[in-house]
Design a protein around this motif. Structure first.
Motif, PDB file in Angstrom:
ATOM      1  N   GLU A  49       0.818  -1.213   0.000  1.00  0.00           N
ATOM      2  CA  GLU A  49       0.000   0.000   0.000  1.00  0.00           C
ATOM      3  C   GLU A  49       0.848   1.259   0.000  1.00  0.00           C
ATOM      4  N   LEU A  50       2.088   1.131   0.456  1.00  0.00           N
ATOM      5  CA  LEU A  50       2.963   2.291   0.522  1.00  0.00           C
ATOM      6  C   LEU A  50       3.466   2.710  -0.855  1.00  0.00           C
ATOM      7  N   LEU A  51       3.471   1.784  -1.796  1.00  0.00           N
ATOM      8  CA  LEU A  51       4.112   2.004  -3.079  1.00  0.00           C
ATOM      9  C   LEU A  51       3.254   2.840  -4.022  1.00  0.00           C
ATOM     10  N   SER A  52       3.930   3.566  -4.889  1.00  0.00           N
ATOM     11  CA  SER A  52       3.234   4.285  -5.947  1.00  0.00           C
ATOM     12  C   SER A  52       2.757   3.286  -6.993  1.00  0.00           C
ATOM     13  N   PRO A  53       1.832   3.670  -7.869  1.00  0.00           N
ATOM     14  CA  PRO A  53       1.375   2.742  -8.912  1.00  0.00           C
ATOM     15  C   PRO A  53       2.510   2.190  -9.764  1.00  0.00           C
ATOM     16  N   SER A  54       3.470   3.036 -10.118  1.00  0.00           N
ATOM     17  CA  SER A  54       4.581   2.549 -10.945  1.00  0.00           C
ATOM     18  C   SER A  54       5.462   1.586 -10.171  1.00  0.00           C
ATOM     19  N   GLU A  55       5.646   1.823  -8.871  1.00  0.00           N
ATOM     20  CA  GLU A  55       6.430   0.903  -8.055  1.00  0.00           C
ATOM     21  C   GLU A  55       5.736  -0.449  -7.949  1.00  0.00           C
ATOM     22  N   LYS A  56       4.429  -0.432  -7.769  1.00  0.00           N
ATOM     23  CA  LYS A  56       3.686  -1.697  -7.713  1.00  0.00           C
ATOM     24  C   LYS A  56       3.825  -2.473  -9.010  1.00  0.00           C
ATOM     25  N   ASP A  57       3.735  -1.757 -10.131  1.00  0.00           N
ATOM     26  CA  ASP A  57       3.874  -2.423 -11.427  1.00  0.00           C
ATOM     27  C   ASP A  57       5.261  -3.045 -11.556  1.00  0.00           C
ATOM     28  N   ASN A  58       6.280  -2.314 -11.090  1.00  0.00           N
ATOM     29  CA  ASN A  58       7.642  -2.843 -11.172  1.00  0.00           C
ATOM     30  C   ASN A  58       7.801  -4.103 -10.329  1.00  0.00           C
ATOM     31  N   VAL A  59       7.231  -4.084  -9.125  1.00  0.00           N
ATOM     32  CA  VAL A  59       7.334  -5.253  -8.253  1.00  0.00           C
ATOM     33  C   VAL A  59       6.592  -6.441  -8.858  1.00  0.00           C
ATOM     34  N   LEU A  60       5.385  -6.189  -9.346  1.00  0.00           N
ATOM     35  CA  LEU A  60       4.590  -7.273  -9.923  1.00  0.00           C
ATOM     36  C   LEU A  60       5.237  -7.859 -11.171  1.00  0.00           C
ATOM     37  N   GLY A  61       6.062  -7.049 -11.853  1.00  0.00           N
ATOM     38  CA  GLY A  61       6.706  -7.519 -13.071  1.00  0.00           C
ATOM     39  C   GLY A  61       7.947  -8.353 -12.829  1.00  0.00           C
TER      40      GLY A  61
END
Length: 279
Positions: A49-61
């Motif tokens: 929840e702390l991450l920005s949308p782009s950070e979440k996308d990077n982690v999920l990738g």
């Protein structure tokens, strides 16, 4: 690891982030988290929840659950660590980052009329079993952590050199730092470019080999961390330090699981100075 299902009330379900006093001049704070200690799926989801949308996308990738977990922990550690130094003025979720001209991440503070953001510098490093974040005030910092399986005396010069370049936020090809060397001072033998395994290190310095010398204002420290890693820290000496600039760097180290527990381990067996430190 499931980081899709986001909860909206995670702050109330966990201990708040305790505010921390800013480091003093020529002091660095080092925070680290051990991934193996973070096993709660709900806690990992809340870190997301702390991450920005782009950070979440990077982690999920990222492929591989362990790699994905380390990437998530690294981003959560940076956000929660920086937030601690704002005295609850800045939520870790609202932090924004930018890159300087050399690609090094920096905080992009949202300026408010009634609040001046702290002049923080930070840097992060990780292995498969430890993630660390270093913090200073007004002074660029570079850190590196390595597994103890690598022999210290065979790798420490390259190890420290990487931290110097990382603190600068420049590549190895950037002048004048493409021509410099790391030297240590053995308490018994004097200056050298390496030392025996049983030697006592009294000083670590950087020397420019080129015509322009911008390296005398940097200080290095080495330590054994958590009984399993070596850590190197490089920070620029504060201009106001003056004659005291040659004093050992002061270091405070904390082990953390954000929102769960924090432990100051300075002065314990978890932090064993090797050189250039005043713990």
């Amino acid at each position: 690891m499931n980081i899709h299902g986001l909860q909206s009330n995670f702050c109330s379900a966990h201990s708040p982030l305790l505010p921390v006093q800013l480091p003093s001049r020529m002091e660095s704070h080092l925070w680290y988290v051990l991934p193996e200690e973070v096993k709660s799926e709900s806690l990992l989801n809340r870190y997301s929840e702390l991450l920005s949308p782009s950070e979440k996308d990077n982690v999920l990738g990222i492929r591989g659950e362990e790699l994905k977990k380390r990437a998530l922990l690294a981003r959560a550690l940076v956000r929660t660590t920086i937030s601690r130094y704002t005295n609850h003025r800045v939520d870790p979720r609202s932090l924004k980052f930018k890159k300087n001209n050399h690609g090094k991440p920096e905080v992009e503070w949202q300026i408010a009329d009634d609040w001046q953001p702290p002049p923080l510098h930070f840097n992060i490093s990780h292995t498969s079993s430890l993630i660390a974040c270093g913090v200073t005030v007004d002074s660029p910092i570079g850190i590196d952590v390595e597994d103890k399986q690598r022999k210290l005396k065979n790798h420490i010069l390259a190890f420290a050199r990487r931290r110097h370049v990382k603190a600068l936020g420049k590549g190895f090809s950037s002048a004048p730092f493409k021509t410099f060397t790391i030297r240590v001072r053995d308490a018994a033998r004097g200056p050298s470019s390496f030392w025996g395994q049983d030697s006592e290190i009294s000083e670590i310095s950087v020397e420019s080999l080129g015509p322009v010398n911008l390296t005398t204002s940097w200080q290095f420290s080495l330590l054994e961390l958590a009984g399993s890693h070596y850590a190197a820290i490089c920070m620029e000496k504060h201009k106001a330090v003056g004659e005291k600039g040659n004093a050992p760097m002061k270091l405070t180290v904390r082990r953390t699981i954000p929102f769960v527990e924090d432990e100051c381990v300075t002065g314990t067996d978890a932090v064993l100075p090797i050189g250039g430190l005043n713990c």
